[in-house]
Design a protein around this motif. Structure first.
Motif: not given
Length: 245
Positions: A1-4, A181-183, A234-245
């Protein structure tokens, strides 16, 4: 996860929320420009995760003059001395192809730092050809919305690019990525990295306000509002990514 991020506060919040890397810019309203050396120095004092620095001397197109190229090369040299972990660049020719000659100069200036090619890619004439050029130049990754208004809209193109890349370059979706929309973006593209700003708006602490004056053009950020990376986003995006990947 890269954050600008374009402030120390955003950088700290992004790391606290679980970001793996930062893209450090100024002027996110213009899509991100080269940050100040002072910002990089102070961010590096506060955070441990890698900081990739945007090298973009102005807003607008990605066709650069000789003087602008001088500035970009000088900025890369200076950012290296202040601990940049990577560099983010992009340049096109007038016909919309990746400017391979200029990119080679920027890569040489940045060596040995890794490079990301930014969303100038989305303005390229032919993304499949552009991707092969970036691979041959040795870029580590490319940031793309799939040549559309957002990564969700550009999902079919992002998937095609990831399939084409076959692990030779990291294709990182970015552009309008949110918790909603991340998932879909990750599942629909097969991407293993993503880019977002995860910001929320905050009112200025100013008590006295002169509402007659603006500091920028008519299309500018509100004078008395701030946008900052939000730890909980950031936390919730990170959690979604971890669950998806």
């Amino acid at each position: 996860m890269e954050v600008c991020v374009d402030s120390v506060e955003s950088a700290v919040n992004a790391e606290r929320g679980g970001a793996g890397r930062l893209e450090l810019c100024s002027s996110l309203l213009e899509g991100g420009l080269t940050p100040s050396l002072g910002l990089l120095q102070v961010v590096k004092q506060y955070i441990k995760i890698p900081v990739y620095v945007m090298i973009r001397p102005r807003g607008g197109d990605f066709l650069y003059s000789d003087q602008e190229v001088e500035v970009m090369k000088k900025d890369i040299e200076l950012m290296k001395t202040q601990g940049a972990d990577g560099v983010v660049v992009g340049a096109l020719t007038e016909t919309g192809r990746v400017d391979a000659d200029l990119c080679m100069e920027l890569i040489a200036a940045a060596r040995p730092l890794p490079l990301t090619f930014h969303r100038a890619f989305d303005m390229a004439h032919d993304p499949a050809v552009a991707l092969e050029t970036l691979i041959s130049l040795g870029f580590e990754r490319v940031l793309t919305s799939g040549c559309d208004s957002s990564a969700l809209e550009g999902l079919p193109v992002i998937k095609r690019l990831i399939d084409q890349a076959k692990g030779r370059i990291i294709v990182m979706p970015g552009g309008g990525i949110t918790e909603r929309n991340l998932q879909r973006v990750l599942e629909g593209s097969g991407a293993e990295e993503f880019h977002c700003s995860a910001r929320s708006s905050r009112d200025s602490a100013m008590k006295f306000r002169n509402t007659c004056v603006t500091m920028g053009a008519t299309i500018s950020a509100p004078e008395y509002g701030l946008k900052v990376a939000d730890v909980s986003k950031v936390r919730s995006l990170n959690a979604i990514a971890k669950n998806t990947l």
